[in-house]
Design a protein around this motif. Structure first.
Motif, PDB file in Angstrom:
ATOM      1  N   SER A   1     -10.589 -23.753  -4.420  1.00 10.86           N
ATOM      2  CA  SER A   1     -11.337 -22.577  -4.891  1.00 10.86           C
ATOM      3  C   SER A   1     -10.450 -21.331  -4.874  1.00 10.86           C
ATOM      4  O   SER A   1     -10.501 -20.502  -5.793  1.00 10.86           O
ATOM      5  CB  SER A   1     -12.577 -22.353  -4.022  1.00 10.86           C
ATOM      6  OG  SER A   1     -13.474 -23.457  -4.131  1.00 10.86           O
TER       7      SER A   1
ATOM      8  N   ALA B   1      -8.056 -21.433  -7.798  1.00 12.89           N
ATOM      9  CA  ALA B   1      -8.748 -21.153  -9.055  1.00 12.89           C
ATOM     10  C   ALA B   1      -9.013 -19.659  -9.235  1.00 12.89           C
ATOM     11  O   ALA B   1      -8.976 -19.144 -10.353  1.00 12.89           O
ATOM     12  CB  ALA B   1     -10.059 -21.938  -9.120  1.00 12.89           C
TER      13      ALA B   1
ATOM     14  N   ARG C   1      -5.130 -17.738  -9.653  1.00 12.53           N
ATOM     15  CA  ARG C   1      -4.605 -17.992 -10.998  1.00 12.53           C
ATOM     16  C   ARG C   1      -3.167 -17.519 -11.211  1.00 12.53           C
ATOM     17  O   ARG C   1      -2.763 -17.251 -12.349  1.00 12.53           O
ATOM     18  CB  ARG C   1      -5.498 -17.354 -12.072  1.00 12.53           C
ATOM     19  CG  ARG C   1      -6.838 -18.022 -12.239  1.00 12.53           C
ATOM     20  CD  ARG C   1      -7.478 -17.618 -13.563  1.00 12.53           C
ATOM     21  NE  ARG C   1      -7.771 -16.203 -13.653  1.00 12.53           N
ATOM     22  CZ  ARG C   1      -8.942 -15.652 -13.366  1.00 12.53           C
ATOM     23  NH1 ARG C   1      -9.945 -16.414 -12.974  1.00 12.53           N
ATOM     24  NH2 ARG C   1      -9.124 -14.347 -13.485  1.00 12.53           N
TER      25      ARG C   1
ATOM     26  N   ARG D   1     -15.395 -26.707 -10.187  1.00 15.68           N
ATOM     27  CA  ARG D   1     -14.927 -25.331 -10.032  1.00 15.68           C
ATOM     28  C   ARG D   1     -14.138 -24.846 -11.243  1.00 15.68           C
ATOM     29  O   ARG D   1     -14.163 -23.648 -11.566  1.00 15.68           O
ATOM     30  CB  ARG D   1     -14.049 -25.235  -8.771  1.00 15.68           C
ATOM     31  CG  ARG D   1     -13.453 -23.865  -8.516  1.00 15.68           C
ATOM     32  CD  ARG D   1     -14.532 -22.821  -8.319  1.00 15.68           C
ATOM     33  NE  ARG D   1     -13.988 -21.467  -8.229  1.00 15.68           N
ATOM     34  CZ  ARG D   1     -13.621 -20.720  -9.268  1.00 15.68           C
ATOM     35  NH1 ARG D   1     -13.724 -21.212 -10.511  1.00 15.68           N
ATOM     36  NH2 ARG D   1     -13.173 -19.497  -9.083  1.00 15.68           N
ATOM     37  N   CYS D   2     -13.442 -25.743 -11.933  1.00 12.94           N
ATOM     38  CA  CYS D   2     -12.463 -25.299 -12.935  1.00 12.94           C
ATOM     39  C   CYS D   2     -12.785 -25.644 -14.383  1.00 12.94           C
ATOM     40  O   CYS D   2     -12.321 -24.949 -15.297  1.00 12.94           O
ATOM     41  CB  CYS D   2     -11.089 -25.890 -12.597  1.00 12.94           C
ATOM     42  SG  CYS D   2     -10.455 -25.451 -10.961  1.00 12.94           S
TER      43      CYS D   2
ATOM     44  N   ARG E   1     -15.215 -25.444 -16.466  1.00  8.73           N
ATOM     45  CA  ARG E   1     -15.972 -24.556 -17.364  1.00  8.73           C
ATOM     46  C   ARG E   1     -15.473 -23.110 -17.325  1.00  8.73           C
ATOM     47  O   ARG E   1     -16.073 -22.228 -17.938  1.00  8.73           O
ATOM     48  CB  ARG E   1     -17.460 -24.605 -16.995  1.00  8.73           C
ATOM     49  CG  ARG E   1     -18.130 -25.930 -17.320  1.00  8.73           C
ATOM     50  CD  ARG E   1     -19.636 -25.817 -17.216  1.00  8.73           C
ATOM     51  NE  ARG E   1     -20.062 -25.609 -15.841  1.00  8.73           N
ATOM     52  CZ  ARG E   1     -20.403 -26.590 -15.006  1.00  8.73           C
ATOM     53  NH1 ARG E   1     -20.368 -27.839 -15.430  1.00  8.73           N
ATOM     54  NH2 ARG E   1     -20.783 -26.327 -13.769  1.00  8.73           N
ATOM     55  N   ASP E   2     -14.379 -22.876 -16.620  1.00  8.40           N
ATOM     56  CA  ASP E   2     -13.816 -21.534 -16.501  1.00  8.40           C
ATOM     57  C   ASP E   2     -12.814 -21.322 -17.642  1.00  8.40           C
ATOM     58  O   ASP E   2     -11.648 -21.704 -17.549  1.00  8.40           O
ATOM     59  CB  ASP E   2     -13.131 -21.385 -15.137  1.00  8.40           C
ATOM     60  CG  ASP E   2     -12.675 -19.962 -14.852  1.00  8.40           C
ATOM     61  OD1 ASP E   2     -12.436 -19.218 -15.819  1.00  8.40           O
ATOM     62  OD2 ASP E   2     -12.542 -19.619 -13.658  1.00  8.40           O
ATOM     63  N   GLU E   3     -13.265 -20.715 -18.738  1.00  7.93           N
ATOM     64  CA  GLU E   3     -12.432 -20.564 -19.930  1.00  7.93           C
ATOM     65  C   GLU E   3     -11.166 -19.752 -19.657  1.00  7.93           C
ATOM     66  O   GLU E   3     -10.092 -20.065 -20.181  1.00  7.93           O
ATOM     67  CB  GLU E   3     -13.237 -19.906 -21.057  1.00  7.93           C
ATOM     68  CG  GLU E   3     -14.177 -20.839 -21.775  1.00  7.93           C
ATOM     69  CD  GLU E   3     -13.450 -21.871 -22.634  1.00  7.93           C
ATOM     70  OE1 GLU E   3     -12.402 -21.527 -23.223  1.00  7.93           O
ATOM     71  OE2 GLU E   3     -13.914 -23.021 -22.697  1.00  7.93           O
TER      72      GLU E   3
ATOM     73  N   LEU F   1      -9.569 -19.452 -16.789  1.00  8.94           N
ATOM     74  CA  LEU F   1      -8.671 -20.292 -16.000  1.00  8.94           C
ATOM     75  C   LEU F   1      -7.996 -21.332 -16.896  1.00  8.94           C
ATOM     76  O   LEU F   1      -6.783 -21.559 -16.797  1.00  8.94           O
ATOM     77  CB  LEU F   1      -9.448 -20.989 -14.879  1.00  8.94           C
ATOM     78  CG  LEU F   1      -8.659 -22.044 -14.082  1.00  8.94           C
ATOM     79  CD1 LEU F   1      -7.512 -21.393 -13.320  1.00  8.94           C
ATOM     80  CD2 LEU F   1      -9.585 -22.793 -13.129  1.00  8.94           C
TER      81      LEU F   1
ATOM     82  N   GLU G   1     -10.567 -29.932 -18.787  1.00 13.92           N
ATOM     83  CA  GLU G   1     -11.705 -29.371 -19.521  1.00 13.92           C
ATOM     84  C   GLU G   1     -12.817 -30.414 -19.702  1.00 13.92           C
ATOM     85  O   GLU G   1     -13.999 -30.108 -19.570  1.00 13.92           O
ATOM     86  CB  GLU G   1     -11.230 -28.883 -20.892  1.00 13.92           C
ATOM     87  CG  GLU G   1     -12.351 -28.314 -21.760  1.00 13.92           C
ATOM     88  CD  GLU G   1     -11.908 -28.087 -23.190  1.00 13.92           C
ATOM     89  OE1 GLU G   1     -12.469 -27.194 -23.840  1.00 13.92           O
ATOM     90  OE2 GLU G   1     -11.001 -28.808 -23.658  1.00 13.92           O
TER      91      GLU G   1
END
Length: 605
Positions: free
Chosen positions: A415, A418, A421, A455-456, A458-460, A462, A510
């Protein structure tokens, strides 16, 4: 008659008569520096075979250096597609004074009509051309080539199947009468495996009564295969799952069993017995001896023309077993059940050939009590060093406390990466995404991977930062003209391997794709429609080609006792004309893939 080398594809697909017609039919043409030899839209009148000089292939619809899509030198040919399609799509311009053999259109069309394999060469995909290269290398080879073509159906044994009421005594008698080493017991629509060793342990070590039900000692978690699978895949499965046999299923019903002895009977050289030596190693010295023979195994497999993906599968399984056994020598069974040892990087993806640096980590169960963990992990690092695995320059090893954490500690760390970054955090996420469990409790990694995806994926923002690394290194298409000096070469890892591996890894993150190997991820992406099947296949073939060219030069350095500081450099002038042609096409695919990544993740390419 012109003296021209016709020993390489596509001309090697002709017989002597066809080659003689080329020798008599070609002429020699001279082109000045900067002269346009064939322009876009122009109908083709010749196939050009370069005798001396350099020629650039240019796409006039693209700006600047982006329009430079290919480069040709001595031994290369161009212009065939312009004849087949009726006109040239691109411009071909001499970059220095150039001499070309000119193969007339009429003669080329006659040869295409009379020699279908010659004609097909110009329409083939990268995958087919790569297979042609392998076949060319394999001329005269038979041992491993024959083995690679063997199917499981060729050597399976009929299964010995008994009912659920069978006693231990009856099972032993059935094995004795059939001269088999194992049997299947059927119960409630399932099949379990019982071996001679299981029966011996039950009677002698556990004191089981001979009239006891044999069902109680059966193993119902079976390693299975299909009759049409390659025999080589059976060996990989046995090595990976630590078993000596696979059950062959057809329509979910057992139709046979393949034993390790059946598989090894196909090997004709002791070079291929490494897997058996690894299994039989019962101390560090024996394990080190087996591990030391891995380069010998790689050379033997490659010399026989075995496809690189099969070699990588076997080597990944063998390396996994070596590390697993080393872990077992050091860590008690109690602590093994409370932890999970991970390998990462190329080893985690199963894409290493020669031994790579130690990239490993340890997950501890939150309730684990292991006071001596740090000292045990230092011993493991030292042991792996003795087994031939060099230390990681970045200190990503279990001897570093930063890479040994509890499950909850790892969740917090992921976390944190993420959120932060930065370059180091993104690299660490990539490393963890490729992690593969080789020892201990694999459930710990499965839960941690679920957290990473949650955690990652769906984080556009990231994903955009994550994908950017795939564009870090330029595609070396435009450098071919300057790589003729012996001290120079193409960094095939930066220019070819890394963009594919990391780009595919980004798409896998993704889409929450579980497999860690690049080829398996490509297969999953194609299944989901995220990549066209043909493009995914070409990416896989490009990766295999880059890896093979890199390995070829690494093995040559080993043979010459050279410890090069540039193990990833491929010197273009040492390649055959077909290899150069494939390399150029593969790098073009990389360039296209990077453009796709740029569009998807809104990057500036």
């Amino acid at each position: 008659m012109v003296d021209i080398d016709l020993s390489q594809p596509p001309f090697s697909l002709l017989d002597e008569s066809g080659k003689a017609r080329i020798g008599k039919g070609v002429d020699l043409g001279y082109f000045d520096n900067e002269e346009i030899i064939l322009d876009a839209g122009q109908s083709g009148e010749f196939v050009f075979i370069i005798h001396k000089g350099e020629v650039a292939e240019l796409d006039n619809t693209l700006p600047g250096d982006q329009g430079r899509i290919g480069h040709y030198s001595a031994g290369d040919l161009f212009g065939a597609i312009s004849i087949i399609n009726g006109k040239s799509r691109y411009r071909f311009k001499a970059e220095q004074e150039t001499l070309c053999y000119l193969l007339p259109k009429t003669l080329f069309e006659q040869l295409c009509e009379e020699y279908p394999a010659f004609a097909e060469f110009f329409r083939q995909t990268l995958a087919n051309k790569t297979r042609l290269l392998i076949e060319q290398r394999n001329e005269g080879g038979m041992t491993m080539a024959g083995f690679m073509l063997a199917r499981i159906a060729d050597c399976l044994r009929p299964p010995l199947i008994v009912g659920e009421a069978t006693t231990v005594a009856q099972a032993a008698a059935a094995l004795n009468d059939s001269h088999a080493d194992s049997m299947l017991i059927q119960a409630a629509g399932r099949h379990g495996m019982i071996t001679k060793t299981d029966l011996l342990n039950a009677l002698v070590l556990e004191g089981l009564d001979k009239d006891s039900p044999a069902l109680g000692i059966a193993h119902f978690t079976l390693v299975s295969a299909q009759p049409e699978d390659y025999l080589f895949q059976a060996l990989v499965s046995m090595t990976r799952h630590k078993v000596s046999r696979v059950v062959v299923l057809e329509n979910d019903q057992p139709v046979g069993v393949v034993e390790l002895t059946d598989v090894l009977s196909y090997f004709s050289s002791r070079s291929y017995m490494v897997s058996l030596e690894v299994e039989q190693a019962d101390d560090l010295e024996a394990l080190a001896a087996a591990s030391a023979r891995m380069p010998e195994l790689v050379k033997a497999l490659m010399a026989q023309g075995v496809r690189l993906e099969f070699v990588m599968d076997l080597l990944a399984a063998l390396n996994g077993r070596i590390v697993n056994k080393a872990f077992g020598f050091i860590v008690s069974p109690e602590h093994q059940s409370q932890s999970c040892l991970l390998v990462m990087g190329s080893e985690g993806r199963g894409e290493q050939i020669l031994k790579t640096d130690q990239d490993n980590a340890l997950i501890l169960a939150d309730d684990a009590e292991w006071p001596g963990c740090a000292s045990d992990m230092q011993r493991l690092t030292d042991t792996l060093l003795k087994l031939g695995y060099p230390p990681c320059p970045g200190n990503i090893m279990v001897s570093n406390p930063e890479w040994v954490k509890s499950e909850s500690g790892w969740r917090d760390t992921i976390s944190h990466w993420a959120i932060k970054r930065d370059g180091a955090s993104l690299m660490n996420l990539a490393i963890m995404l490729d992690a593969h469990a080789v020892a201990g409790n694999a459930t710990l990694l499965e839960r941690l991977r679920d957290h990473l995806f949650e955690r990652c994926s769906r984080d556009e923002l990231l994903l955009s930062y994550f994908a950017r690394a795939a564009l870090s290194f330029s595609t070396p298409l435009t450098l071919f003209g300057t790589l003729k000096k012996p001290e120079h070469g193409i960094d095939i890892k930066k220019g070819g391997i890394f963009p594919i591996v990391h780009g595919v890894r980004t798409l896998a993150l993704e889409r929450r794709i579980l497999p860690t190997s690049t080829l398996a991820r490509l297969e999953a992406l194609a299944d989901e429609g995220r990549l066209e099947r043909s493009f995914a296949d070409d990416l896989g073939e490009a990766l295999a080609l880059f890896s093979e060219l890199r390995l070829k030069q690494q093995l040559a350095r080993l043979d010459n006792n050279q410890n090069s500081e540039e193990p990833n450099r491929v010197v273009v002038q040492t390649l055959s004309s077909l290899e150069r042609d494939l390399l150029r096409e593969a790098l073009g695919i990389v360039k296209s893939f990077k453009q796709r990544l740029s569009y998807r993740f809104h990057l500036e390419y």
